[in-house]
Design a protein around this motif. Structure first.
Motif, short mmCIF file in Angstrom:
data_model
loop_
_atom_site.label_atom_id
_atom_site.label_comp_id
_atom_site.label_asym_id
_atom_site.label_seq_id
_atom_site.Cartn_x
_atom_site.Cartn_y
_atom_site.Cartn_z
N PRO A 71 -28.17 -26.61 -13.96
CA PRO A 71 -28.08 -26.24 -13.00
C PRO A 71 -28.69 -26.79 -11.93
O PRO A 71 -29.70 -27.56 -11.20
N ASP A 72 -28.12 -26.30 -10.44
CA ASP A 72 -28.79 -26.57 -9.31
C ASP A 72 -29.72 -25.79 -9.04
O ASP A 72 -30.42 -24.58 -9.24
N PRO A 73 -30.42 -26.40 -8.39
CA PRO A 73 -31.71 -26.33 -8.49
C PRO A 73 -32.98 -24.81 -6.90
O PRO A 73 -33.03 -23.68 -8.14
N ALA A 74 -31.74 -24.63 -6.36
CA ALA A 74 -31.27 -23.70 -5.42
C ALA A 74 -29.89 -22.38 -5.77
O ALA A 74 -30.37 -21.89 -5.02
N ALA A 75 -29.78 -22.72 -7.04
CA ALA A 75 -29.04 -21.58 -7.53
C ALA A 75 -29.14 -20.76 -8.78
O ALA A 75 -29.18 -19.59 -8.59
N LEU A 76 -30.28 -21.74 -9.50
CA LEU A 76 -30.39 -21.12 -10.94
C LEU A 76 -32.16 -20.82 -9.95
O LEU A 76 -32.90 -21.82 -9.90
N ILE A 77 -32.87 -19.40 -10.22
CA ILE A 77 -34.23 -19.03 -9.55
C ILE A 77 -35.04 -18.21 -10.78
O ILE A 77 -35.72 -17.23 -9.32
N PRO A 78 -35.10 -18.49 -11.29
CA PRO A 78 -35.78 -17.15 -12.06
C PRO A 78 -36.87 -17.68 -12.10
O PRO A 78 -38.02 -16.87 -12.05
N GLN A 79 -37.65 -18.60 -11.87
CA GLN A 79 -38.36 -19.26 -11.71
C GLN A 79 -39.27 -19.54 -10.46
O GLN A 79 -40.02 -20.65 -10.72
N GLY A 80 -38.35 -19.74 -9.38
CA GLY A 80 -38.59 -19.75 -8.06
C GLY A 80 -37.73 -20.85 -7.22
O GLY A 80 -36.94 -21.45 -8.23
N GLY A 81 -37.97 -21.44 -6.21
CA GLY A 81 -37.05 -22.34 -5.93
C GLY A 81 -37.71 -23.69 -5.43
O GLY A 81 -38.97 -23.29 -5.04
#
Length: 430
Positions: free
Chosen positions: A350-360
């Motif tokens: 996933p795009d790290p700016a889209a999936l952020i359950p543990q931050g970005g």
């Protein structure tokens, strides 16, 4: 945009996970001013907000977390409260322990062994998955840290870690249980740290340093002997806090275990795909559990200076909040966001700016959790392990109340007579 005059604290307590997305929706914007506990705050949403929030030139962590959260969830002096060079040096300790592939594999191996040992004891019984998963996770992570514990102590440690997470965002008995649990575990871990340093008596609590695994290579030793930017050792209490910041988040994956079982129950076809399609599908399933189910409602920090996000002015020192739950259910970011669909993650990360359950941001240098690889690996193994269990699902309350932070299925997910499926052979992480 004009500031919201009313304080939102009561609404937040009443609405829980839906507070942030509702406030943003009412404003019709990706940034809205409000107040929390009397303090001016700005709530942000969206990909650009993620990039803005995780820029240390914009948002600081020191002083952002209120005392009740430190005294329950993170601990006083934790890495989460640091900025600049102090944060980078302490963060590197966590990066060195949590991100190497060999360390990730070592923890998942321990989880598999603890799970395999626990499952026969569930046969013929009704068990609460949330509780059992927490105990197995506690046993695995304590062994991995270098502090192996017997099953009865692992259950007590799991109960304390669950209490810390369960009580950080509320008042009353849940909050005081969380405080007592943290104090109890910090004291035990501080004794273990002193034992490693040779300046105290042998640990006499639930934790006893493991020489069997080679203490010189353990996370316990790494934390106990870690030196700060100024060359000093961590105070024993701070070292205990950071050890608990390895143990507690791992045990907290019990929430995701219950969510994974909930997803399998709602859509039995997922079980078949996890059994037949192997690791790649299980990893996509784990990503989707972290996106779809509510865990972190939002994250916060303090404006480092006078800032602007779009047209919204953010005065220095204001609370800056990043919407997480609403971000993960935004149709502008996710197709059919209210549908559980692991296929959205098949074949790509996933795009790290889209999936952020543990931050970005960057997990190695910024405030994204360096334990994300471990969380994803363990949840992947948990998903496959659940798919390869046969069990009955008795009548129970599987509602997930969104007003409660943190939430989970009310029943904890009851299972009748869980036992390995006859179709299963081989390691679950294969």
């Amino acid at each position: 945009m004009h500031p919201t005059k009313a304080d939102s604290t009561v609404l937040l307590l009443a609405e829980g996970y839906t507070w942030a997305p509702r406030l943003l929706r009412r404003a019709g914007a990706d940034a809205v001013r409000t107040r929390l506990t009397g303090r001016p705050a700005v709530l942000l949403h969206g990909r650009e907000a993620v990039r803005f929030f995780y820029d240390e030139h914009h948002v600081l962590r020191e002083g952002a977390l209120p005392g009740p959260v430190l005294d329950t969830l993170f601990g006083r002096g934790a890495v989460h409260t640091l900025d600049g060079s102090e944060h980078r040096v302490r963060k590197q300790l966590f990066v060195s322990l949590l991100m190497p592939a060999g360390n990730v594999a070592a923890l998942t191996d321990r989880f598999e062994a603890a799970w395999a040992a626990a499952v026969p004891g569930w046969a013929g019984r009704r068990v609460v998955l949330f509780d059992e998963a927490g105990t197995v996770l506690a046993q695995a992570v304590c062994d991995w840290v270098g502090l192996p514990v017997p099953a009865d102590a692992a259950r007590e440690i799991a109960e304390d870690c669950v209490a810390m997470v369960d009580g950080f965002a509320t008042a009353g008995s849940r909050h005081w249980r969380a405080r007592h649990a943290r104090r109890r575990q910090e004291q035990a871990l501080a004794r273990a740290v002193l034992d490693i340093r040779g300046s105290g008596t042998h640990a006499d609590g639930p934790f006893a340093p493991s020489h069997h695994h080679g203490v010189e290579r353990s996370a316990l030793t790494a934390v106990a002997l870690h030196r700060e930017a100024d060359g000093t050792l961590l105070p024993p209490h701070t070292a205990a806090v950071e050890l608990l910041n390895l143990i507690r988040p791992t045990v907290a994956l019990a929430w995701y275990a219950a969510f994974a079982a909930h997803a399998l129950h709602r859509d039995p076809a997922q079980r078949d795909r996890l059994r037949s399609e192997g690791f790649g599908y299980a990893r996509a399933f784990a990503h989707e559990v972290r996106r779809f189910y509510p865990f972190v409602p939002f994250v916060g920090g303090l404006a480092a200076r006078d800032l602007r996000f779009g047209e919204v002015a953010i005065p220095a020192g204001s609370l800056v909040l990043l919407d997480v739950y609403g971000h993960h259910h935004d149709p502008a970011l996710w197709e059919r966001p209210n549908r559980f669909d692991p296929g959205r993650f098949l074949g790509h990360e996933p795009d790290p700016a889209a999936l952020i359950p543990q931050g970005g941001g960057d997990a190695r240098t910024g405030h994204r959790c360096p334990g994300e690889d471990i969380a994803l690996a363990l949840l992947t193994v948990i998903a496959r392990a659940l798919a390869h269990l046969d069990f009955g699902v008795p009548e129970q309350d599987l509602a997930i109340p969104l007003h409660r932070i943190p939430t989970r299925p009310r029943s904890g997910f009851l299972m009748d007579d869980p036992h390995p499926s006859r179709s299963h052979a081989g390691p679950i992480a294969a």
